[in-house]
Design a protein around this motif. Sequence first.
Motif, short mmCIF file in Angstrom:
data_model
loop_
_atom_site.label_atom_id
_atom_site.label_comp_id
_atom_site.label_asym_id
_atom_site.label_seq_id
_atom_site.Cartn_x
_atom_site.Cartn_y
_atom_site.Cartn_z
N ALA A 42 27.26 -14.19 7.15
CA ALA A 42 26.30 -13.08 7.18
C ALA A 42 26.28 -12.35 5.84
CB ALA A 42 26.64 -12.12 8.31
N LEU A 43 27.45 -12.17 5.25
CA LEU A 43 27.51 -11.50 3.94
C LEU A 43 26.80 -12.33 2.88
CD1 LEU A 43 31.16 -10.11 3.88
CD2 LEU A 43 29.04 -8.92 4.43
N ARG A 44 26.98 -13.64 2.94
CA ARG A 44 26.29 -14.53 2.00
C ARG A 44 24.78 -14.39 2.15
NH1 ARG A 44 29.93 -18.31 2.91
NH2 ARG A 44 28.71 -19.27 4.58
N ASP A 45 24.32 -14.32 3.40
CA ASP A 45 22.88 -14.15 3.66
C ASP A 45 22.35 -12.86 3.04
OD1 ASP A 45 22.74 -16.52 5.04
OD2 ASP A 45 22.76 -15.57 7.03
N LEU A 46 23.19 -11.83 3.03
CA LEU A 46 22.80 -10.53 2.47
C LEU A 46 23.02 -10.46 0.96
CD1 LEU A 46 24.32 -8.21 5.20
CD2 LEU A 46 21.90 -8.66 4.80
N GLY A 47 23.69 -11.45 0.41
CA GLY A 47 23.97 -11.46 -1.02
C GLY A 47 25.11 -10.53 -1.39
N LEU A 48 26.03 -10.33 -0.46
CA LEU A 48 27.17 -9.44 -0.69
C LEU A 48 28.47 -10.21 -0.69
CD1 LEU A 48 26.20 -6.54 1.75
CD2 LEU A 48 25.96 -6.56 -0.73
N SER A 49 29.42 -9.74 -1.47
CA SER A 49 30.76 -10.32 -1.45
C SER A 49 31.64 -9.45 -0.56
CB SER A 49 31.34 -10.38 -2.86
OG SER A 49 31.61 -9.07 -3.32
N ARG A 50 32.76 -10.00 -0.15
CA ARG A 50 33.70 -9.24 0.67
C ARG A 50 34.19 -8.01 -0.11
NH1 ARG A 50 34.06 -8.25 5.59
NH2 ARG A 50 33.66 -10.43 5.99
N SER A 51 34.39 -8.14 -1.41
CA SER A 51 34.86 -6.99 -2.19
C SER A 51 33.79 -5.89 -2.25
CB SER A 51 35.29 -7.41 -3.60
OG SER A 51 34.21 -7.95 -4.30
N ASP A 52 32.51 -6.27 -2.31
CA ASP A 52 31.42 -5.27 -2.25
C ASP A 52 31.50 -4.49 -0.94
OD1 ASP A 52 30.30 -6.17 -4.67
OD2 ASP A 52 28.93 -7.55 -3.64
N VAL A 53 31.70 -5.22 0.14
CA VAL A 53 31.72 -4.61 1.47
C VAL A 53 32.94 -3.70 1.62
CG1 VAL A 53 31.96 -5.11 3.93
CG2 VAL A 53 30.36 -6.42 2.52
N VAL A 54 34.09 -4.15 1.15
CA VAL A 54 35.30 -3.32 1.24
C VAL A 54 35.11 -2.04 0.46
CG1 VAL A 54 37.74 -3.21 0.56
CG2 VAL A 54 36.85 -5.25 1.70
N ARG A 55 34.55 -2.15 -0.73
CA ARG A 55 34.31 -0.96 -1.55
C ARG A 55 33.36 0.00 -0.84
NH1 ARG A 55 33.98 -3.41 -5.95
NH2 ARG A 55 31.81 -4.08 -5.80
N GLU A 56 32.29 -0.53 -0.25
CA GLU A 56 31.32 0.31 0.46
C GLU A 56 31.96 0.95 1.70
OE1 GLU A 56 27.84 2.30 1.21
OE2 GLU A 56 28.32 1.13 -0.57
#
Length: 70
Positions: A42-56
Amino acid sequence: MRRDVALTCPPTVRRRGILAGLLRWSALSRQRRQLARLDEAALRDLGLSRSDVVREARRKPWDAPAHWRD
């Protein structure tokens, strides 16, 4: 908001403003928690990395872009 303007507003108007802010913070916190639960596909579909998500997800509710606060 300027302090002198806030003091001239009726208390009910100020309470509504505070309540609206708290509801926005709550919604933003919930959205960030949901984002953090997404799987890698799902993150790949959104163009996000796990580190982006953790930071957010670690951001405070009041730490939102200005266009989200309007």
